[in-house]
Design an enzyme around this catalytic site. Structure first.
Site, PDB file in Angstrom:
ATOM      1  N   HIS A  54      -0.649 -14.434  12.732  1.00  0.00           N
ATOM      2  CA  HIS A  54      -1.065 -15.534  11.862  1.00  0.00           C
ATOM      3  C   HIS A  54       0.147 -16.406  11.534  1.00  0.00           C
ATOM      4  O   HIS A  54       1.283 -16.047  11.850  1.00  0.00           O
ATOM      5  CB  HIS A  54      -1.705 -14.992  10.573  1.00  0.00           C
ATOM      6  CG  HIS A  54      -0.782 -14.181   9.726  1.00  0.00           C
ATOM      7  ND1 HIS A  54      -0.868 -12.808   9.599  1.00  0.00           N
ATOM      8  CD2 HIS A  54       0.274 -14.546   8.957  1.00  0.00           C
ATOM      9  CE1 HIS A  54       0.076 -12.383   8.787  1.00  0.00           C
ATOM     10  NE2 HIS A  54       0.786 -13.408   8.398  1.00  0.00           N
TER      11      HIS A  54
HETATM   12  P1  TYD Z   1      -2.022  -9.373   6.544  1.00  0.00           P
HETATM   13  O1  TYD Z   1      -1.035 -10.277   5.922  1.00  0.00           O
HETATM   14  O2  TYD Z   1      -3.075  -9.985   7.412  1.00  0.00           O
HETATM   15  O3  TYD Z   1      -1.284  -8.236   7.380  1.00  0.00           O
HETATM   16  P2  TYD Z   1      -0.326  -8.264   8.650  1.00  0.00           P
HETATM   17  O4  TYD Z   1       0.097  -9.655   8.900  1.00  0.00           O
HETATM   18  O5  TYD Z   1       0.781  -7.399   8.247  1.00  0.00           O
HETATM   19  O6  TYD Z   1      -1.036  -7.681   9.789  1.00  0.00           O
HETATM   20  O7  TYD Z   1      -2.694  -8.508   5.403  1.00  0.00           O
HETATM   21  C1  TYD Z   1      -3.504  -7.392   5.702  1.00  0.00           C
HETATM   22  C2  TYD Z   1      -4.486  -7.223   4.556  1.00  0.00           C
HETATM   23  O8  TYD Z   1      -3.797  -6.954   3.339  1.00  0.00           O
HETATM   24  C3  TYD Z   1      -5.347  -8.447   4.319  1.00  0.00           C
HETATM   25  O9  TYD Z   1      -6.677  -8.005   4.104  1.00  0.00           O
HETATM   26  C4  TYD Z   1      -4.822  -9.046   3.062  1.00  0.00           C
HETATM   27  C5  TYD Z   1      -4.153  -7.890   2.347  1.00  0.00           C
HETATM   28  N1  TYD Z   1      -2.950  -8.322   1.615  1.00  0.00           N
HETATM   29  C6  TYD Z   1      -2.992  -8.441   0.239  1.00  0.00           C
HETATM   30  O10 TYD Z   1      -4.043  -8.207  -0.411  1.00  0.00           O
HETATM   31  N2  TYD Z   1      -1.863  -8.843  -0.429  1.00  0.00           N
HETATM   32  C7  TYD Z   1      -0.707  -9.119   0.234  1.00  0.00           C
HETATM   33  O11 TYD Z   1       0.316  -9.476  -0.415  1.00  0.00           O
HETATM   34  C8  TYD Z   1      -0.675  -9.008   1.667  1.00  0.00           C
HETATM   35  C9  TYD Z   1       0.582  -9.298   2.441  1.00  0.00           C
HETATM   36  C10 TYD Z   1      -1.814  -8.593   2.303  1.00  0.00           C
END
Ligand code: TYD
Length: 143
Positions: A54
């Site tokens: 992302h």
């Molecule tokens: P995401 O940022 O998509 O993870 P990555 O990039 O590491 O694969 O986040 C994964 C999940 O965690 C998503 O459902 C949102 C949640 N999340 C939070 O609730 N708070 C946060 O600060 C972060 C970073 C993620």
């Protein structure tokens, strides 16, 4: 165009060494070009799994391999680079508008992230085609 992968630099962090081990301190607005409003970390990542996939519209981040190692692919829509992080006293600054993927996690890796804003799903771009469209408009606004 601003906010290219070339603004995503490795930031050396303070390392205070003594015979009982090291301590690294990160201070917003001193070590980093942003105020730290959130810290999170990824851990227990199963072998072969990827994270990220992302971009963020406004968020600045510093990514640190607090333990172990992993690779970060950075993509600004034109140029790409892969950075390997494997030291807790160096961070990777990721400016807004950069697509990132994190992969090749070593066993026991901890990916520590310092972020400039609280979690906000509306700041995410999770679709690559949408990211490319965002970058085209970003170029017009920021050039
Ligand atoms: P995401 O940022 O998509 O993870 P990555 O990039 O590491 O694969 O986040 C994964 C999940 O965690 C998503 O459902 C949102 C949640 N999340 C939070 O609730 N708070 C946060 O600060 C972060 C970073 C993620």
């Amino acid at each position: 165009m601003k906010n290219s992968i070339y603004e995503c630099i490795i930031v050396p962090l303070t390392k205070i060494h003594n015979r009982a081990g090291n301590i690294t301190v990160v201070e917003g607005n001193i070590s980093l070009p942003f105020k730290i409003r959130r810290l999170y970390y990824l851990y227990d990542i199963p072998a072969g799994m990827d994270r990220g996939g992302h971009a963020h519209k406004k968020l600045y981040q510093l990514i640190v391999a607090a333990s172990g190692a992993f690779e970060v692919l950075l993509d600004d829509g034109k140029n790409k680079k892969v950075v390997r992080l494997n030291r807790p006293d160096y961070g990777l600054l990721v400016v807004p508008g950069i697509w990132r993927e994190i992969f090749e996690f070593s066993s026991g890796a901890v990916c520590l992230v310092l972020a400039s804003q609280k979690y906000k799903e509306s700041d995410y771009i999770r679709n690559y085609q949408e990211f490319i469209r965002f970058r085209r408009n970003f170029g017009k606004i920021h050039s």
